[in-house]
Design a protein around this motif. Structure first.
Motif, PDB file in Angstrom:
ATOM      1  N   GLY A   7       0.711  -1.157   0.018  1.00  0.00           N
ATOM      2  CA  GLY A   7       0.055   0.076  -0.052  1.00  0.00           C
ATOM      3  C   GLY A   7       0.916   1.135  -0.188  1.00  0.00           C
ATOM      4  O   GLY A   7       1.739   1.311   0.762  1.00  0.00           O
ATOM      5  N   VAL A  54      -2.251   0.782  -4.445  1.00  0.00           N
ATOM      6  CA  VAL A  54      -1.711  -0.535  -4.255  1.00  0.00           C
ATOM      7  C   VAL A  54      -0.618  -0.893  -5.446  1.00  0.00           C
ATOM      8  O   VAL A  54      -1.226  -0.831  -6.443  1.00  0.00           O
ATOM      9  CB  VAL A  54      -2.736  -1.576  -3.788  1.00  0.00           C
ATOM     10  N   VAL A 120      -7.133   0.950   1.314  1.00  0.00           N
ATOM     11  CA  VAL A 120      -6.412  -0.409   1.252  1.00  0.00           C
ATOM     12  C   VAL A 120      -7.280  -1.444   0.502  1.00  0.00           C
ATOM     13  O   VAL A 120      -6.849  -1.840  -0.464  1.00  0.00           O
ATOM     14  CB  VAL A 120      -5.907  -0.908   2.335  1.00  0.00           C
TER      15      VAL A 120
END
Length: 161
Positions: A7, A54, A120
């Motif tokens: 992340g 990500v 996330v």
């Protein structure tokens, strides 16, 4: 070769630090796959909004070696380690998944934020939707579909990295 997902986030000079972090990840690990970038409010403190995404890559490096490289990249982008956990930052890069490893040392894997934070889970679900979370035993796509999206609203950002 391990399949690694990290992340990436920034809320200080966001465009500059996200782009620099991605460039440095490419230099360190080679080819990257990137999720879309999302803007989200600061979580756990009052501050400017974050850009988050990500990245996926493969590496033969061990978890500790990957962590050390990520800390080096953060430091090169002005990240001060040892500062408050919930505070603004130039660049934050965290290992989310390292293959299907489940561990607490040298870091928590899979990272708990995967199941807790939209910033996330959504980009991870978009990048690796069919992968199965090694503890929850559900795909990231299914986990995102079940997530309370009103709790942490996200806005997709058009930024080319």
């Amino acid at each position: 070769m391990a399949e690694i997902f990290v992340g990436i986030g920034s809320n200080i000079d966001r465009e500059q630090h996200i782009a620099s972090g991605i460039d440095m990840l490419r230099e360190a690990f080679g080819e990257l796959s990137l999720s879309p970038i999302y803007e989200s409010e600061s979580f756990g403190f009052s501050g400017p909004s974050f850009f988050n995404l990500v990245a996926r890559f493969e590496s033969s490096k061990k978890i500790g070696e990957v962590l050390a490289e990520l800390k080096r990249i953060e430091a090169a982008n002005g990240r001060v380690h040892g500062a408050k956990k919930f505070a603004s930052r130039t660049l934050d890069i965290d290992i989310l998944l390292y293959d299907d490893v489940v561990c607490s040392q040298p870091c928590e894997l899979p990272r708990g934020e995967v199941l807790e934070n939209a910033f996330v889970l959504r980009p991870l679900a978009e990048l690796a939707g069919e992968r199965i979370h090694p503890i929850a035993k559900q795909s990231y796509h299914a986990l995102w579909q079940a997530f309370d999206k009103q709790y942490q609203p996200l806005n997709r950002v058009s930024l080319t990295c």
